[in-house]
Motif scaffolding. Structure first.
Motif, PDB file in Angstrom:
ATOM      1  N   VAL A  28       0.852  -1.191   0.000  1.00  0.00           N
ATOM      2  CA  VAL A  28       0.000   0.000   0.000  1.00  0.00           C
ATOM      3  C   VAL A  28       0.887   1.239   0.000  1.00  0.00           C
ATOM      4  CG1 VAL A  28      -1.903  -1.167   1.180  1.00  0.00           C
ATOM      5  CG2 VAL A  28      -0.165   0.020   2.512  1.00  0.00           C
ATOM      6  N   GLY A  29       0.332   2.332  -0.473  1.00  0.00           N
ATOM      7  CA  GLY A  29       1.100   3.562  -0.518  1.00  0.00           C
ATOM      8  C   GLY A  29       1.340   4.134   0.867  1.00  0.00           C
TER       9      GLY A  29
ATOM     10  N   VAL B  75       3.302   4.360  -3.760  1.00  0.00           N
ATOM     11  CA  VAL B  75       2.691   5.659  -4.095  1.00  0.00           C
ATOM     12  C   VAL B  75       3.093   6.075  -5.508  1.00  0.00           C
ATOM     13  CG1 VAL B  75       2.593   8.102  -3.489  1.00  0.00           C
ATOM     14  CG2 VAL B  75       2.588   6.378  -1.687  1.00  0.00           C
ATOM     15  N   SER B  76       4.363   5.898  -5.833  1.00  0.00           N
ATOM     16  CA  SER B  76       4.840   6.258  -7.183  1.00  0.00           C
ATOM     17  C   SER B  76       4.105   5.458  -8.242  1.00  0.00           C
ATOM     18  CB  SER B  76       6.345   6.019  -7.281  1.00  0.00           C
ATOM     19  OG  SER B  76       7.051   6.843  -6.377  1.00  0.00           O
ATOM     20  N   ASN B  77       3.930   4.164  -7.992  1.00  0.00           N
ATOM     21  CA  ASN B  77       3.214   3.320  -8.953  1.00  0.00           C
ATOM     22  C   ASN B  77       1.737   3.685  -9.041  1.00  0.00           C
ATOM     23  OD1 ASN B  77       5.604   1.901  -9.384  1.00  0.00           O
ATOM     24  ND2 ASN B  77       5.126   0.342  -7.842  1.00  0.00           N
ATOM     25  N   MET B  78       1.182   4.145  -7.921  1.00  0.00           N
ATOM     26  CA  MET B  78      -0.241   4.480  -7.879  1.00  0.00           C
ATOM     27  C   MET B  78      -0.552   5.704  -8.723  1.00  0.00           C
ATOM     28  SD  MET B  78      -2.485   5.456  -4.497  1.00  0.00           S
ATOM     29  CE  MET B  78      -1.726   4.114  -3.589  1.00  0.00           C
ATOM     30  N   VAL B  79       0.282   6.723  -8.611  1.00  0.00           N
ATOM     31  CA  VAL B  79       0.008   7.985  -9.308  1.00  0.00           C
ATOM     32  C   VAL B  79       0.919   8.190 -10.518  1.00  0.00           C
ATOM     33  CG1 VAL B  79      -0.883   9.072  -7.234  1.00  0.00           C
ATOM     34  CG2 VAL B  79       1.549   9.256  -7.739  1.00  0.00           C
TER      35      VAL B  79
ATOM     36  N   GLU C 246      -4.559   3.270   0.298  1.00  0.00           N
ATOM     37  CA  GLU C 246      -4.894   2.100  -0.515  1.00  0.00           C
ATOM     38  C   GLU C 246      -5.861   2.516  -1.617  1.00  0.00           C
ATOM     39  OE1 GLU C 246      -6.793  -2.407  -0.104  1.00  0.00           O
ATOM     40  OE2 GLU C 246      -6.703  -1.068   1.643  1.00  0.00           O
ATOM     41  N   ASP C 247      -5.459   2.271  -2.849  1.00  0.00           N
ATOM     42  CA  ASP C 247      -6.305   2.625  -3.997  1.00  0.00           C
ATOM     43  C   ASP C 247      -7.315   1.495  -4.237  1.00  0.00           C
ATOM     44  OD1 ASP C 247      -7.448   3.431  -6.349  1.00  0.00           O
ATOM     45  OD2 ASP C 247      -5.567   3.944  -7.339  1.00  0.00           O
ATOM     46  N   ILE C 248      -8.585   1.790  -4.015  1.00  0.00           N
ATOM     47  CA  ILE C 248      -9.641   0.785  -4.206  1.00  0.00           C
ATOM     48  C   ILE C 248     -10.521   1.152  -5.406  1.00  0.00           C
ATOM     49  CG2 ILE C 248      -9.673   0.079  -1.781  1.00  0.00           C
ATOM     50  CD1 ILE C 248     -12.172   1.863  -1.448  1.00  0.00           C
ATOM     51  N   SER C 249      -9.951   1.907  -6.324  1.00  0.00           N
ATOM     52  CA  SER C 249     -10.739   2.355  -7.484  1.00  0.00           C
ATOM     53  C   SER C 249     -11.260   1.170  -8.297  1.00  0.00           C
ATOM     54  CB  SER C 249      -9.885   3.271  -8.374  1.00  0.00           C
ATOM     55  OG  SER C 249      -9.409   4.375  -7.641  1.00  0.00           O
ATOM     56  N   ASP C 250     -10.381   0.196  -8.575  1.00  0.00           N
ATOM     57  CA  ASP C 250     -10.818  -0.971  -9.346  1.00  0.00           C
ATOM     58  C   ASP C 250     -11.918  -1.725  -8.616  1.00  0.00           C
ATOM     59  OD1 ASP C 250      -8.990  -0.343 -11.299  1.00  0.00           O
ATOM     60  OD2 ASP C 250      -7.444  -1.717 -10.557  1.00  0.00           O
TER      61      ASP C 250
END
Length: 497
Positions: free
Chosen positions: A168-169, A186-190, A283-287
């Motif tokens: 997680v970021g 975080v870098s991979n997320m954005v 935590e990116d839960i967009s998907d």
């Protein structure tokens, strides 16, 4: 030091001296046990009885002497021992050096010396015991301190590793809400280089479009006062509170494209170099959210199909023995109001099945335990409507879900009203029964008629004397008999079909 309650084991092979000494000790408040040799002394100690001090004569006659007995006792027991002896020679006293003892008393020293030595032995024993406890506590404290320091150093190393490798970021923000450290997630997320993240406030580092609305950046645009992420970080810095599971829905600029994201944010205060910092987990839960929305839309679509279906649709839990879903048509078919359905509950179908069909339906459900997963099972049974009318339905059920052990749990069913078909079948059966009765009556009458004709011909045969005529009549009678048998065979074969 009080003597009350203290038990002394007196070990002396001179019985009279031991008795006198025991009386002296008892008069001064001690409880006294005696032993005349080393074996008795060891046995009394091993028996488990409480002994607070041992007065041990060095010379115990044959066998073990007092120092040997003391060594054997002290292997497994922590009891203060004071030696008694008539001898003052150096070599006798030296025998006690290898034994942890609390005094050496010459037997002829007098009662006062004996009692004082015993009291001093008790004080010395308690003092040494306290020192041992303090040494043990100090040793434990030092070991714990060393362990904690080692653990802290290891945890710091692990923290740095986990921070960098966490799935997680993770962002580390200083007391001014500036990002001082960012991990790869975080870098991979954005899709931004770490250099474009560190040194900015949270929104600016993530690429929030509102951080670009003003030269002051993140936290200063018209939209920022309502930002959950900004408020969360400020609350942690202000009062040291924790933020768990906050949902943030920012619009981020990623590779020049505006994208709406759903983020779960957790924030904890961290003390570094004397100042309060904040570690933020993102935590990116967009998907997941998009999948949930798609699922909801799909479920809504399926729900609309089920509600519009002409058949009665339901799901049934085989373990709980209750319906978990019933479409509108099924409820309308039964004719119950919403209030009545709430009163009856989820087991409504179990309450309206005809009692003569209950075992048949239960057996139908049992088929799913041994059947294949794709098999379709059918069953016909009666349901009672709210107006008391019984209606026949035919259900076609398939396995819908299994439990954690892989056993059938729910079935999906489609039922149709076959009451009219059942009524027509009953009418047809009744008509067929009537036809059978008519055929039986007709057959009976035909057989009777043929029998009468055969009988009349038989009378004529008996009356006729002319041989040619008699032969013709007999032939006619035989043909009628054959016709009667043939008719009977045809009738029976038609009844067996």
């Amino acid at each position: 030091m009080t003597a009350m309650g203290k038990t002394i084991l007196l070990v002396d092979d001179e019985i009279l001296i031991a008795v006198n000494r025991a009386e002296l000790l008892e008069r001064n408040g001690y409880l006294v046990m005696t032993a005349t040799n080393a074996k008795q002394a060891i046995d009394k100690v091993e028996s488990g009885v409480r002994i607070d001090l041992i007065l041990m004569d060095i010379n115990l006659g044959k066998g073990m002497d007092g120092t040997q007995a003391a060594e054997e006792i002290l292997k497994d027991h922590d009891i203060p021992i004071v030696f008694l002896s008539n001898y003052t020679e150096a070599e006798i006293v030296k025998k006690t050096d290898k034994v942890v003892s609390y005094g050496y008393i010459v037997k002829d020293s007098g009662d006062t010396v004996l009692l004082t030595s015993i009291k001093m032995a008790f004080r010395l024993y308690e003092t040494q015991r306290d020192l041992k406890e303090r040494e043990a506590k100090l040793k434990t404290t030092l070991q714990e301190k060393e362990r904690i320091e080692t653990q802290l150093l290891k945890e710091q190393e692990n923290f740095i590793k986990m921070f960098s490798a966490a799935p997680v970021g993770l962002l580390l923000l200083d007391e001014n809400s500036i990002i001082s450290k960012s991990n790869k997630a975080v870098s991979n997320m954005v899709l931004r280089d770490p250099a474009d993240i560190i040194g900015k406030r949270a929104g600016g580092g993530l690429g929030c479009i509102h951080s670009m609305e003003t030269p002051d950046g993140c936290g200063f645009s018209d939209s920022c006062p309502d930002c959950v992420l900004r408020k969360s970080i400020e609350d942690v810095l202000k009062d040291g509170s924790s933020i768990n599971g906050a949902i943030v829905k920012p619009t981020l600029l990623i590779n020049g494209e505006m994208q709406e994201h759903w983020l779960i944010v957790n924030a904890e205060p961290v003390e570094l170099n004397g100042s309060r910092n904040v570690i933020v987990a993102i935590e990116d839960i967009s998907d997941q959210k998009r999948a949930e929305q798609a699922l909801e839309e799909s479920q809504h679509f399926i729900q609309r199909i089920l509600e519009a279906a002409p058949n009665l649709i339901y799901t049934y839990d085989l373990k709980e023995k209750k319906n978990t879903y019933a479409n509108r048509d099924l409820l309308e078919f039964l004719g119950y109001s919403s209030e009545k359905i709430r009163q009856v509950g989820e087991k409504i179908l179990a309450n309206v099945i005809h009692h003569d069909d209950a075992m048949k339906v239960a057996g139908h459900h049992e088929k799913f335990s041994s059947g294949k997963g794709d098999e379709v099972f059918e069953v016909e049974y009666r349901l009672k409507r709210s107006d008391g009318q019984w209606r026949w339905v035919r259900s076609r059920d398939v396995l819908f879900s299994r439990d954690e052990q892989g056993k059938p749990r729910q079935i999906l069913g489609s039922a149709e009203d076959i009451t009219e078909r059942k009524r027509m079948e009953e009418d047809l059966k009744r008509a067929l029964d009537e036809k059978v009765v008519l055929l039986q009556e007709l057959q009976h009458r035909v057989k009777n008629t043929l029998a009468i004709i055969s009988g009349l011909i038989g009378l004529e045969v008996n009356r006729t004397v002319e041989a040619p005529v008699k032969n013709v009549l007999q032939s006619m009678r035989d043909r009628i008999t054959s016709l009667s048998k043939l008719y009977d065979m045809l009738y029976r074969s038609s009844m067996d079909m």
